[in-house]
Structures are given as C-alpha cells and as structure tokens.
Enzyme design. Structure first.
Site, PDB file in Angstrom:
ATOM      1  N   LEU A 204       0.838  -1.201   0.000  1.00 54.65           N
ATOM      2  CA  LEU A 204       0.000   0.000   0.000  1.00 54.65           C
ATOM      3  C   LEU A 204       0.878   1.257   0.000  1.00 54.65           C
ATOM      4  CD1 LEU A 204      -2.671  -1.051   2.672  1.00 54.65           C
ATOM      5  CD2 LEU A 204      -2.807  -1.274   0.186  1.00 54.65           C
TER       6      LEU A 204
ATOM      7  N   HIS B 210       1.022 -12.095   8.526  1.00 54.73           N
ATOM      8  CA  HIS B 210       2.234 -12.513   7.796  1.00 54.73           C
ATOM      9  C   HIS B 210       2.711 -13.860   8.351  1.00 54.73           C
ATOM     10  CE1 HIS B 210       5.846 -12.017   5.438  1.00 54.73           C
ATOM     11  NE2 HIS B 210       6.523 -12.438   6.483  1.00 54.73           N
TER      12      HIS B 210
HETATM   13  C1  GRF Z   1      -1.031 -16.175   4.228  1.00 55.42           C
HETATM   14  O1  GRF Z   1       0.021 -17.057   4.527  1.00 55.42           O
HETATM   15  C2  GRF Z   1      -0.785 -14.819   4.810  1.00 55.42           C
HETATM   16  O2  GRF Z   1      -0.078 -14.865   5.997  1.00 55.42           O
HETATM   17  C3  GRF Z   1       0.061 -14.164   3.743  1.00 55.42           C
HETATM   18  O3  GRF Z   1      -0.469 -14.623   2.521  1.00 55.42           O
HETATM   19  C4  GRF Z   1      -1.099 -15.885   2.729  1.00 55.42           C
HETATM   20  C5  GRF Z   1      -2.509 -15.712   2.264  1.00 55.42           C
HETATM   21  O4  GRF Z   1      -3.240 -16.898   2.346  1.00 55.42           O
HETATM   22  N1  GRF Z   1       0.044 -12.720   3.869  1.00 55.42           N
HETATM   23  P1  GRF Z   1      -4.813 -16.861   2.229  1.00 55.42           P
HETATM   24  O5  GRF Z   1      -5.125 -16.157   0.900  1.00 55.42           O
HETATM   25  O6  GRF Z   1      -5.340 -16.098   3.397  1.00 55.42           O
HETATM   26  O7  GRF Z   1      -5.228 -18.286   2.213  1.00 55.42           O
END
Ligand code: GRF
Length: 209
Positions: free
Chosen positions: A100, A116
């Site tokens: 962003l 994350h």
């Molecule tokens: C997750 O591992 C999240 O931590 C990261 O991207 C992935 C997204 O997975 N930012 P989802 O689309 O929520 O299944």
C-alpha cells in the site's frame, strides 16, 4: 452482554489477492460468535482469486478492482472509494499482494492490519516459510501487525509460534503456520475492534477501556 457497545458490529473490509483462507477464517469467527464484526466488503485485485467465490458463498459482497491499465494511485483511489462508502472500522489485508502507498496508509491511520506467515521482523516479504526453512530456524509462526508504509514493518499486535521440524518442507511448515494464522488473525482483529490495542512507539500495549 448488557453493555450495548458490545453488541454493535463494526464493519470490516477485507482485501485479498488469492486463496482467501484467512478471509474465510474471519468470516467463520464472525459466524461462530468469536468475532463481533460484519464484513462489509471483500475487495480483490484479481479476477481469478479463489477467495471471491468463497466470500460470495457466504453472502458477502465482493468488489473486484484490477489494476490493469491503472496507475497505482488510480487503482488505490478506487479501492479507497469502496471502503469509504461503507463506514469501515478496520481494513484487513488477507493475502493481498500489493504494497500500500503512503497515501493509502495515511487515509486510514492505525486502521489497517495484516497477517504474515513468520515471526516478524524475521523473514518479511514473499515466501516467508521458505526463508525460515533456508535460514534453519527452530521455531517460526505468524504475526498480525498494523500496516505502515513499509513491507511487513508495522507495530506487532499478536504472534503465534510453531515448531520447525527437521523433515519439514515448505508445504508442511506452511500448513502448520496457516492453522495458527486463522486463529491468530480473528483474535487480533477482535482485540483491535474492542479498542484494547494502544500503539506506543513500536509497541502495541493493552489500553484500559
Ligand atoms: C497467508 O500465509 C498470509 O499470511 C500471507 O499470505 C497468505 C494468504 O493466504 N500474507 P490466504 O489467501 O489467506 O489463504
């Protein structure tokens, strides 16, 4: 609960780019009464995001805003307009793959959170689970943090730890972390909505409410 403030459902906007499992975890937490909120809109920057159908199946409004042919500023402006139309208390990034801009972050001070798949500040950016394996750490996990202008650098709200085993692959470690992500994200979003998170420099501390 008799306190009326506890019954008011605050609006969330969830931004996705793909699978949408964290989005679904938030929706499930709401459905099961673990999270007192309403998902006002799911915004996807990709037409082919698997999460779109998952959200629609839950009866949630989805808006697709691709960046094709648009500058970053134009693309973000469209997203901001959708969010501002809906009285959104908190924006949850859930696998949203774009960084962003400063202006976007400034438009919603301390009202954007992200999940994350590592124990930040270790292994920010892409392929965090692979980075963790390659580094040889013995524990990893996930982090929910406020979003600032950096990549995975904002103040940390909540973290969960998982072990890293000798025979782990990127897939097995990712799956173990993902399970924690789903529980941790709903819990952290609830804490922010309840107003119990106060940002004190880099630290997020409990506010007395
Ligand atoms: C997750 O591992 C999240 O931590 C990261 O991207 C992935 C997204 O997975 N930012 P989802 O689309 O929520 O299944």
């Amino acid at each position: 609960m008799s306190d009326s403030s506890k019954t008011i459902r605050q609006n969330l906007a969830i931004l996705i780019s793909g699978r949408g499992s964290n989005m679904l975890a938030l929706l499930d937490a709401i459905e099961q009464g673990r999270l007192n909120a309403e998902v006002a809109v799911v915004i996807s920057d990709r037409k082919d995001a698997v999460g779109i159908e998952l959200a629609e199946n839950k009866g949630v409004q989805v808006v697709i805003i691709t960046a094709t042919g648009l500058s970053k500023e134009e693309h973000e402006k469209l997203i901001v307009e959708e969010i501002e139309r809906r009285n959104v208390a908190l924006i949850c990034l859930a696998g949203y793959m774009r960084l962003l801009s400063k202006d976007f972050v400034k438009a919603f001070p301390n009202r954007i959170v992200n999940i994350h798949p590592s124990l930040l500040p270790a292994f920010p950016g892409k392929a965090a689970q692979r980075q963790a394996l390659e580094y040889g750490v013995k524990v990893s996990g996930c982090t929910v943090h406020f979003v600032d202008e950096g990549c995975d650098t904002g103040p940390i709200i909540l973290q969960s730890v998982v072990p890293v085993y000798e025979d782990d692959t990127e897939e097995t470690l990712s799956a173990r972390i993902l399970e924690q992500e789903h529980a941790t994200y709903a819990k952290a979003v609830g804490m922010v909505l309840d107003g119990v998170c106060q940002i004190n420099g880099r630290r997020v501390v409990s506010a007395s409410i």
